[in-house]
Design an enzyme around this catalytic site. Structure first.
Site, PDB file in Angstrom:
ATOM      1  N   SER A  55     -46.666 -69.576 -16.265  1.00 41.71           N
ATOM      2  CA  SER A  55     -46.713 -70.540 -15.164  1.00 41.71           C
ATOM      3  C   SER A  55     -46.979 -71.957 -15.639  1.00 41.71           C
ATOM      4  O   SER A  55     -47.994 -72.212 -16.280  1.00 41.71           O
ATOM      5  CB  SER A  55     -47.841 -70.202 -14.183  1.00 41.71           C
ATOM      6  OG  SER A  55     -47.674 -68.916 -13.675  1.00 41.71           O
ATOM      7  N   HIS A 113     -41.677 -70.400 -12.207  1.00 36.46           N
ATOM      8  CA  HIS A 113     -41.003 -69.613 -13.236  1.00 36.46           C
ATOM      9  C   HIS A 113     -39.497 -69.795 -13.078  1.00 36.46           C
ATOM     10  O   HIS A 113     -38.917 -69.407 -12.070  1.00 36.46           O
ATOM     11  CB  HIS A 113     -41.340 -68.132 -13.068  1.00 36.46           C
ATOM     12  CG  HIS A 113     -42.749 -67.793 -13.438  1.00 36.46           C
ATOM     13  ND1 HIS A 113     -43.089 -67.197 -14.623  1.00 36.46           N
ATOM     14  CD2 HIS A 113     -43.907 -67.994 -12.788  1.00 36.46           C
ATOM     15  CE1 HIS A 113     -44.394 -67.030 -14.674  1.00 36.46           C
ATOM     16  NE2 HIS A 113     -44.919 -67.508 -13.569  1.00 36.46           N
ATOM     17  N   HIS A 138     -43.981 -60.086 -12.897  1.00 35.75           N
ATOM     18  CA  HIS A 138     -45.352 -59.581 -12.833  1.00 35.75           C
ATOM     19  C   HIS A 138     -45.405 -58.287 -12.031  1.00 35.75           C
ATOM     20  O   HIS A 138     -44.563 -58.045 -11.175  1.00 35.75           O
ATOM     21  CB  HIS A 138     -46.255 -60.613 -12.120  1.00 35.75           C
ATOM     22  CG  HIS A 138     -46.222 -61.982 -12.724  1.00 35.75           C
ATOM     23  ND1 HIS A 138     -45.214 -62.875 -12.450  1.00 35.75           N
ATOM     24  CD2 HIS A 138     -47.053 -62.596 -13.580  1.00 35.75           C
ATOM     25  CE1 HIS A 138     -45.440 -63.993 -13.129  1.00 35.75           C
ATOM     26  NE2 HIS A 138     -46.542 -63.849 -13.825  1.00 35.75           N
ATOM     27  N   TYR A 194     -47.470 -57.811  -9.686  1.00 39.47           N
ATOM     28  CA  TYR A 194     -47.720 -58.145  -8.271  1.00 39.47           C
ATOM     29  C   TYR A 194     -46.442 -58.458  -7.505  1.00 39.47           C
ATOM     30  O   TYR A 194     -46.432 -58.470  -6.281  1.00 39.47           O
ATOM     31  CB  TYR A 194     -48.740 -59.288  -8.132  1.00 39.47           C
ATOM     32  CG  TYR A 194     -48.299 -60.646  -8.669  1.00 39.47           C
ATOM     33  CD1 TYR A 194     -47.315 -61.392  -8.040  1.00 39.47           C
ATOM     34  CD2 TYR A 194     -48.892 -61.169  -9.805  1.00 39.47           C
ATOM     35  CE1 TYR A 194     -46.917 -62.621  -8.539  1.00 39.47           C
ATOM     36  CE2 TYR A 194     -48.514 -62.394 -10.316  1.00 39.47           C
ATOM     37  CZ  TYR A 194     -47.511 -63.119  -9.674  1.00 39.47           C
ATOM     38  OH  TYR A 194     -47.119 -64.328 -10.178  1.00 39.47           O
ATOM     39  N   GLU A 195     -45.342 -58.671  -8.222  1.00 39.38           N
ATOM     40  CA  GLU A 195     -44.064 -58.873  -7.530  1.00 39.38           C
ATOM     41  C   GLU A 195     -43.448 -57.539  -7.107  1.00 39.38           C
ATOM     42  O   GLU A 195     -42.413 -57.513  -6.445  1.00 39.38           O
ATOM     43  CB  GLU A 195     -43.085 -59.620  -8.442  1.00 39.38           C
ATOM     44  CG  GLU A 195     -43.530 -61.040  -8.758  1.00 39.38           C
ATOM     45  CD  GLU A 195     -42.628 -61.705  -9.786  1.00 39.38           C
ATOM     46  OE1 GLU A 195     -41.550 -62.183  -9.395  1.00 39.38           O
ATOM     47  OE2 GLU A 195     -42.994 -61.739 -10.971  1.00 39.38           O
ATOM     48  N   ALA A 207     -51.103 -68.655 -17.761  1.00 37.65           N
ATOM     49  CA  ALA A 207     -52.140 -69.410 -17.069  1.00 37.65           C
ATOM     50  C   ALA A 207     -53.248 -68.423 -16.759  1.00 37.65           C
ATOM     51  O   ALA A 207     -52.969 -67.279 -16.399  1.00 37.65           O
ATOM     52  CB  ALA A 207     -51.578 -69.986 -15.777  1.00 37.65           C
ATOM     53  N   MET A 230     -53.036 -62.303 -14.517  1.00 36.74           N
ATOM     54  CA  MET A 230     -52.262 -61.231 -13.872  1.00 36.74           C
ATOM     55  C   MET A 230     -51.025 -60.854 -14.684  1.00 36.74           C
ATOM     56  O   MET A 230     -50.075 -60.293 -14.135  1.00 36.74           O
ATOM     57  CB  MET A 230     -51.832 -61.682 -12.471  1.00 36.74           C
ATOM     58  CG  MET A 230     -52.953 -62.153 -11.568  1.00 36.74           C
ATOM     59  SD  MET A 230     -52.315 -62.868 -10.048  1.00 36.74           S
ATOM     60  CE  MET A 230     -53.786 -63.653  -9.384  1.00 36.74           C
ATOM     61  N   SER A 231     -51.026 -61.198 -15.958  1.00 32.95           N
ATOM     62  CA  SER A 231     -49.814 -60.945 -16.747  1.00 32.95           C
ATOM     63  C   SER A 231     -50.170 -60.472 -18.145  1.00 32.95           C
ATOM     64  O   SER A 231     -51.277 -60.005 -18.401  1.00 32.95           O
ATOM     65  CB  SER A 231     -48.983 -62.229 -16.829  1.00 32.95           C
ATOM     66  OG  SER A 231     -49.652 -63.211 -17.614  1.00 32.95           O
ATOM     67  N   ASN A 262     -57.733 -73.116 -14.223  1.00 34.43           N
ATOM     68  CA  ASN A 262     -58.807 -73.281 -13.231  1.00 34.43           C
ATOM     69  C   ASN A 262     -59.993 -72.474 -13.695  1.00 34.43           C
ATOM     70  O   ASN A 262     -59.829 -71.528 -14.460  1.00 34.43           O
ATOM     71  CB  ASN A 262     -58.337 -72.743 -11.857  1.00 34.43           C
ATOM     72  CG  ASN A 262     -57.877 -71.296 -11.959  1.00 34.43           C
ATOM     73  OD1 ASN A 262     -56.763 -71.014 -12.407  1.00 34.43           O
ATOM     74  ND2 ASN A 262     -58.739 -70.372 -11.582  1.00 34.43           N
ATOM     75  N   HIS A 264     -52.821 -72.161  -6.113  1.00 35.51           N
ATOM     76  CA  HIS A 264     -51.739 -71.987  -7.087  1.00 35.51           C
ATOM     77  C   HIS A 264     -51.148 -73.326  -7.541  1.00 35.51           C
ATOM     78  O   HIS A 264     -50.717 -73.468  -8.682  1.00 35.51           O
ATOM     79  CB  HIS A 264     -50.639 -71.081  -6.513  1.00 35.51           C
ATOM     80  CG  HIS A 264     -49.559 -70.746  -7.500  1.00 35.51           C
ATOM     81  ND1 HIS A 264     -49.808 -70.142  -8.723  1.00 35.51           N
ATOM     82  CD2 HIS A 264     -48.217 -70.949  -7.475  1.00 35.51           C
ATOM     83  CE1 HIS A 264     -48.675 -69.983  -9.396  1.00 35.51           C
ATOM     84  NE2 HIS A 264     -47.689 -70.469  -8.662  1.00 35.51           N
TER      85      HIS A 264
END
Ligand code: HPA
Length: 279
Positions: free
Chosen positions: A31, A62, A84, A86-87, A114, A212-213, A236, A248
């Site tokens: 990201s 992306h 990911h 989550y997709e 990120a 998350m990746s 962050n 985000h």
């Protein structure tokens, strides 16, 4: 449906047919970090939609293309964007591009992402070399029957994040006058960010970063005998550390802000990794 090995092989052959370059290093740009691949020279740019069996990213930030080109004189295969869990993709699908890298002849992968900073020594914008990971996603790309053509059933993960690459990165950062940390990356499923209680839990179990990746990709890479370097950008501070919500847009903006440093570091590290494959 053909198996993963066969699908990866045909995607690899397709990609190699688009270029004369034969990269030994594969790069996954996370990201806000994708712009690095815009600068590659002699580049073939291939949208994921044209690559047989390749998963397509739906996340904002992306781009979704493979760039095969040169950074200086080093040939690279760079993914601008990843998919990911989550997709809705499976861990096998998330890891598929790494299988393709492997079948293309890539020997080392650099995974970037990120991440939220859990370690209180970090600040927003810090770059952290991943020294190890904690997989809390409940998924693994090696689930199901093992394909011995890809790798062995029970791969050892004790040296997943290649020590000499980590050391080279810290060293090159020093030469550039940059501070780079090393830390443990915990992966959550997402897509909701963590709660403050989850962040306290992650700190307690030894995580310095959360994202998350990356983990499915790293596991598949190790399975295939590829060496891994992973670099996180702390976009962050993790939930509950500062008295403000996580957004985000802020994640993408921080990626953009440290882009110069991140790219300088990558450029310095690439020759060190390329030297590993010179005969
Ligand atoms: N949590 C999880 N993933 C992330 C974060 C975070 O705080 N920041 C960027 N990716």
């Amino acid at each position: 449906m053909p198996d993963d090995f066969t699908r990866a092989e045909s995607a690899a052959q397709f990609l190699l047919s688009q270029t004369k370059l034969r990269p030994k290093i594969g790069l996954v740009l996370g990201s806000g970090l994708g712009a690095f691949a815009d600068q590659l020279t002699n580049a073939a740019r291939i949208p994921y939609s044209q690559i047989p069996a390749f998963p397509r990213s739906t996340a904002i930030g992306h781009a979704g293309q493979m760039v095969i080109g040169k950074a200086g004189d080093i040939p690279l295969a760079a993914m601008q964007g990843r998919v990911h869990l989550y997709e809705g993709y499976t861990a096998k699908e998330v890891a598929f591009p790494i299988r393709v890298f492997g079948r293309m002849g890539v020997r080392a992968v650099i995974l970037t992402n990120a991440a939220g900073g859990i370690n209180l020594e970090y600040e927003q914008g810090a770059l952290v070399v991943v020294s190890d990971h904690i997989n809390l996603q409940g998924h693994n790309p090696l689930l199901g029957p093992n394909d011995d053509r890809l790798g062995q059933r029970f791969p050892d993960m004790t040296k997943a994040y290649w020590r000499s690459y980590r050391e080279a990165t810290v060293e090159e950062a020093g030469k550039l006058g940059m501070t780079v940390y090393q830390g443990v990356y915990a992966a959550m499923l997402g897509p909701s960010y963590e709660t403050p209680a989850e962040i306290r839990y992650l700190r307690t179990i030894g995580a310095d970063l959360v994202g998350m990746s990356t983990i499915s990709e790293a596991v598949a890479a190790v399975h295939m005998g590829l060496k891994v370097l992973a670099i996180s950008c702390v976009t962050n501070m993790a939930a509950g550390i500062l008295d403000k919500p996580i957004d985000h847009r802020e994640v993408l903006e921080t990626g953009e802000r440290v882009r110069g440093q991140f790219e300088a570091l990558l450029k310095a590290v690439l020759p060190r990794i390329a030297a590993d494959f010179e005969v």
